[in-house]
Structures are given as C-alpha cells and as structure tokens.
Design a protein around this motif. Structure first.
Motif, PDB file in Angstrom:
ATOM      1  N   VAL A  78     -79.874   3.891   4.676  1.00  0.00           N
ATOM      2  CA  VAL A  78     -79.268   3.155   3.670  1.00  0.00           C
ATOM      3  C   VAL A  78     -78.517   1.717   4.230  1.00  0.00           C
ATOM      4  O   VAL A  78     -78.670   1.204   5.479  1.00  0.00           O
ATOM      5  CB  VAL A  78     -77.899   3.926   3.056  1.00  0.00           C
ATOM      6  CG1 VAL A  78     -78.261   5.452   2.862  1.00  0.00           C
ATOM      7  CG2 VAL A  78     -76.695   4.091   4.319  1.00  0.00           C
ATOM      8  N   VAL A  90     -74.290   9.347  -0.899  1.00  0.00           N
ATOM      9  CA  VAL A  90     -74.211   7.960  -0.623  1.00  0.00           C
ATOM     10  C   VAL A  90     -73.789   6.947  -1.868  1.00  0.00           C
ATOM     11  O   VAL A  90     -73.942   7.431  -2.791  1.00  0.00           O
ATOM     12  CB  VAL A  90     -75.715   7.524  -0.246  1.00  0.00           C
ATOM     13  CG1 VAL A  90     -76.231   8.518   1.029  1.00  0.00           C
ATOM     14  CG2 VAL A  90     -76.600   8.152  -1.466  1.00  0.00           C
ATOM     15  N   ASP A 134     -78.144   3.168  -3.000  1.00  0.00           N
ATOM     16  CA  ASP A 134     -78.760   3.408  -1.895  1.00  0.00           C
ATOM     17  C   ASP A 134     -79.359   5.004  -2.210  1.00  0.00           C
ATOM     18  O   ASP A 134     -80.042   5.492  -1.503  1.00  0.00           O
ATOM     19  CB  ASP A 134     -77.732   3.632  -0.917  1.00  0.00           C
ATOM     20  CG  ASP A 134     -77.507   2.525  -0.137  1.00  0.00           C
ATOM     21  OD1 ASP A 134     -78.113   1.486  -0.145  1.00  0.00           O
ATOM     22  OD2 ASP A 134     -76.347   2.427   0.473  1.00  0.00           O
TER      23      ASP A 134
END
Length: 75
Positions: free
Chosen positions: A13, A36, A40
C-alpha cells in the motif's frame, strides 16, 4: 499469522500507517481481519482478486502446520 499479513499488506500500500490487522478466535479457527485505507483497497485486492487470493494462499501455507484453519478477510 497477524504479523505475516501485516508485513505483506504494508509492502503493497501507499499508506502503510493505516494498515490494521486484527486476529480473532472463532469456532472454526482463526479469523485475520485486514483493514487498509480506502484508496489502497485496490492494491490489496488486485485485478480480479489475484493479490487477495495470493495473500490467502501464503497464510494457508504458513498455517498448515497448525491444527486450526486460518481465514483472511479484507474489510
């Protein structure tokens, strides 16, 4: 397993500080939840879910010695 998923996700990420991995015991085994940043999400899932499937495959292989089934869920 939590640490393994965290290392893999952080390497994928753009915002590694927003990666949160939690591990929960369930009746069927261990559930690893991965969160996340919303921008991402595509990097963790990949085209047609290929990266998510690869993460699950790596975790399954790493947990094969244990007696509990490990499931990875991307939230």
């Amino acid at each position: 397993m939590k640490d393994l998923v965290e290392v893999i996700a952080k390497s994928l990420v753009d915002h590694p500080e927003e990666v949160v991995v939690t591990e929960k015991e369930t009746n069927s085994g261990i559930l690893v939840e991965l969160r996340v940043a919303s921008d991402d999400m595509g990097k963790v899932i990949g085209k047609q879910g290929r990266i998510a499937k690869a993460i699950r495959t790596v975790v399954k292989a790493a947990s094969s010695k244990g007696k509990k089934k490990v499931t990875v869920e991307i939230l």
